[in-house]
Design an enzyme around this catalytic site. Structure first.
Site, PDB file in Angstrom:
ATOM      1  N   HIS A 155     102.861  72.144  11.046  1.00 19.67           N
ATOM      2  CA  HIS A 155     103.889  72.700  11.932  1.00 19.67           C
ATOM      3  C   HIS A 155     104.825  73.625  11.153  1.00 19.67           C
ATOM      4  O   HIS A 155     104.840  73.608   9.927  1.00 19.67           O
ATOM      5  CB  HIS A 155     104.720  71.571  12.567  1.00 19.67           C
ATOM      6  CG  HIS A 155     104.015  70.888  13.692  1.00 19.67           C
ATOM      7  ND1 HIS A 155     103.116  69.870  13.494  1.00 19.67           N
ATOM      8  CD2 HIS A 155     104.073  71.084  15.039  1.00 19.67           C
ATOM      9  CE1 HIS A 155     102.645  69.461  14.663  1.00 19.67           C
ATOM     10  NE2 HIS A 155     103.208  70.188  15.625  1.00 19.67           N
ATOM     11  N   LYS A 159     110.542  72.020  11.716  1.00 23.22           N
ATOM     12  CA  LYS A 159     110.297  70.731  12.388  1.00 23.22           C
ATOM     13  C   LYS A 159     110.953  69.602  11.592  1.00 23.22           C
ATOM     14  O   LYS A 159     110.851  69.534  10.379  1.00 23.22           O
ATOM     15  CB  LYS A 159     108.785  70.495  12.538  1.00 23.22           C
ATOM     16  CG  LYS A 159     108.482  69.229  13.327  1.00 23.22           C
ATOM     17  CD  LYS A 159     107.077  69.215  13.859  1.00 23.22           C
ATOM     18  CE  LYS A 159     106.760  67.918  14.574  1.00 23.22           C
ATOM     19  NZ  LYS A 159     107.580  67.680  15.770  1.00 23.22           N
TER      20      LYS A 159
HETATM   21  P1  NAD Z   1     115.179  72.808  19.281  1.00 24.47           P
HETATM   22  O1  NAD Z   1     116.021  72.246  18.169  1.00 24.47           O
HETATM   23  O2  NAD Z   1     114.829  74.261  19.252  1.00 24.47           O
HETATM   24  O3  NAD Z   1     115.873  72.532  20.702  1.00 24.47           O
HETATM   25  C1  NAD Z   1     116.517  71.358  21.036  1.00 24.47           C
HETATM   26  C2  NAD Z   1     117.716  71.739  21.889  1.00 24.47           C
HETATM   27  O4  NAD Z   1     118.297  70.544  22.427  1.00 24.47           O
HETATM   28  C3  NAD Z   1     118.837  72.429  21.062  1.00 24.47           C
HETATM   29  O5  NAD Z   1     119.169  73.673  21.671  1.00 24.47           O
HETATM   30  C4  NAD Z   1     119.981  71.433  21.116  1.00 24.47           C
HETATM   31  O6  NAD Z   1     121.275  72.067  21.136  1.00 24.47           O
HETATM   32  C5  NAD Z   1     119.692  70.739  22.465  1.00 24.47           C
HETATM   33  N1  NAD Z   1     120.384  69.448  22.621  1.00 24.47           N
HETATM   34  C6  NAD Z   1     120.678  68.523  21.687  1.00 24.47           C
HETATM   35  N2  NAD Z   1     121.360  67.480  22.250  1.00 24.47           N
HETATM   36  C7  NAD Z   1     121.456  67.762  23.570  1.00 24.47           C
HETATM   37  C8  NAD Z   1     122.033  67.076  24.691  1.00 24.47           C
HETATM   38  N3  NAD Z   1     122.646  65.901  24.542  1.00 24.47           N
HETATM   39  N4  NAD Z   1     121.942  67.658  25.909  1.00 24.47           N
HETATM   40  C9  NAD Z   1     121.329  68.843  26.074  1.00 24.47           C
HETATM   41  N5  NAD Z   1     120.780  69.548  25.060  1.00 24.47           N
HETATM   42  C10 NAD Z   1     120.839  69.013  23.822  1.00 24.47           C
HETATM   43  O7  NAD Z   1     113.879  71.897  19.315  1.00 24.47           O
HETATM   44  P2  NAD Z   1     112.482  72.183  20.067  1.00 24.47           P
HETATM   45  O8  NAD Z   1     111.531  72.832  19.117  1.00 24.47           O
HETATM   46  O9  NAD Z   1     112.745  72.831  21.389  1.00 24.47           O
HETATM   47  O10 NAD Z   1     111.957  70.680  20.269  1.00 24.47           O
HETATM   48  C11 NAD Z   1     112.723  69.710  20.954  1.00 24.47           C
HETATM   49  C12 NAD Z   1     112.008  68.372  20.905  1.00 24.47           C
HETATM   50  O11 NAD Z   1     110.788  68.455  21.635  1.00 24.47           O
HETATM   51  C13 NAD Z   1     111.605  67.887  19.504  1.00 24.47           C
HETATM   52  O12 NAD Z   1     111.712  66.476  19.466  1.00 24.47           O
HETATM   53  C14 NAD Z   1     110.161  68.314  19.382  1.00 24.47           C
HETATM   54  O13 NAD Z   1     109.437  67.565  18.433  1.00 24.47           O
HETATM   55  C15 NAD Z   1     109.692  68.045  20.802  1.00 24.47           C
HETATM   56  N6  NAD Z   1     108.507  68.787  21.222  1.00 24.47           N
HETATM   57  C16 NAD Z   1     107.658  68.112  22.047  1.00 24.47           C
HETATM   58  C17 NAD Z   1     106.549  68.763  22.574  1.00 24.47           C
HETATM   59  C18 NAD Z   1     105.681  68.032  23.564  1.00 24.47           C
HETATM   60  O14 NAD Z   1     104.700  68.612  24.061  1.00 24.47           O
HETATM   61  N7  NAD Z   1     106.019  66.788  23.895  1.00 24.47           N
HETATM   62  C19 NAD Z   1     106.282  70.106  22.234  1.00 24.47           C
HETATM   63  C20 NAD Z   1     107.170  70.773  21.387  1.00 24.47           C
HETATM   64  C21 NAD Z   1     108.303  70.105  20.902  1.00 24.47           C
END
Ligand code: NAD
Length: 269
Positions: A155, A159
């Site tokens: 990744h 990450k």
């Molecule tokens: P990122 O850091 O770019 O985005 C996360 C966002 O959440 C940030 O903008 C942050 O400010 C916001 N946030 C934090 N606390 C919050 C709250 N209480 N309320 C609202 N917003 C809040 O991360 P990302 O790359 O978008 O990934 C997010 C999560 O999703 C990670 O855990 C990642 O591993 C997971 N993910 C899962 C999949 C899947 O298919 N399940 C795919 C990609 C990423």
């Protein structure tokens, strides 16, 4: 269906806002960010340049809980998931949980919320990866422990958790296919003098670098042959499309925990 996105200014949140146009029957009613985030109060289209018909022109980033939404899609950070779920339970909303890296205690909060609301919980929401999980489960069951199983994931450098939720899901599928408990056979990376590889071990290894969206390979290695099953995500839209599909599937479901196997019809709900 009225959908709210939690983590809307994040990498996944932006993709979800963009992908919403592919689904005529869903409307994004709220783009939620954490309190104090610089985008709060700004219009979504002004910040990200996203202009799609299904996004109302007035849609702003907010930190208020989206009580008018029917379903909430959560791609945030593991430490805030328990509180988000409690809010969804209070408002009787269904939930798509994409956030990974949950601790055991946070996982228990998902299980208890699922007594009240329906939740699709998947460490990887792409169609391709969920097909791969099925292939890995079946291959492990057919090949058995004589084929050494190793999982390698890669990744982007930003990450935070490792190994990825998807790698852990693949390891679980592999263990399930073999009828063993993952905790008894998992080996996370190797260094020093780990000794000879025990029969039945499942190796799991995490690589990090650049802007790689998400690569996963499962290898089944025997003396005479090697099978590799690989999935590479080219764009986060693969996950966003799956998450929106899961949100639509949740309509009128009973409380409980569901996976993408249910959404895709591999398992009856
Ligand atoms: P990122 O850091 O770019 O985005 C996360 C966002 O959440 C940030 O903008 C942050 O400010 C916001 N946030 C934090 N606390 C919050 C709250 N209480 N309320 C609202 N917003 C809040 O991360 P990302 O790359 O978008 O990934 C997010 C999560 O999703 C990670 O855990 C990642 O591993 C997971 N993910 C899962 C999949 C899947 O298919 N399940 C795919 C990609 C990423």
């Amino acid at each position: 269906m009225k959908i709210a996105i939690l983590g809307a200014a994040g990498r996944m949140g932006q993709n979800l806002l963009r992908c919403a146009s592919k689904f005529d029957c869903c409307t994004i009613v709220a783009a939620i960010e954490r309190s104090g985030h610089p985008v709060i109060g700004a219009k979504v289209k002004d910040v990200s340049g996203i202009r799609v018909e299904t996004l109302p022109d007035c849609l702003c980033y907010t930190d208020d809980w989206p009580s008018k939404a029917e379903t909430v899609i959560d791609f945030t950070f593991h430490t805030v998931v328990t509180e988000n779920l409690a809010n969804a339970v209070s408002n009787g909303q269904s939930y798509v949980l994409g956030t990974t890296g949950l601790t055991d205690q946070e996982k228990r909060s998902v299980v208890s919320a699922a007594e009240k609301i329906p939740i699709v919980w998947a460490p990887n929401m792409s169609l391709g990866v969920n097909l791969m999980l099925e292939l890995v489960r079946r291959s492990a069951s057919i090949l058995g422990p004589d084929y050494d199983a190793e999982i390698v994931e890669m990744h982007h450098r930003l990450k935070k958790d490792a190994p990825s939720g998807t790698a852990l899901g693949l390891a679980e599928a592999l263990a399930e296919g073999r009828g063993v408990n993952l905790k008894d056979v998992a080996c996370y990376g190797r260094e020093g003098m780990p000794g000879e590889r025990p029969r039945g071990e499942i190796g799991i290894h995490a690589l990090r670098g650049g802007s790689v969206v998400g690569d996963h390979t499962v290898m089944f290695v025997a003396d005479e042959e090697r099978i590799e099953i690989t999935h590479r995500a080219n764009s986060r839209e693969a996950f966003a499309t799956g998450a929106l599909r899961a949100a639509l599937w949740l309509k009128d479901r009973k409380p409980g925990i569901y996976s993408m196997r249910h959404v895709l019809g591999f398992e009856n709900a």
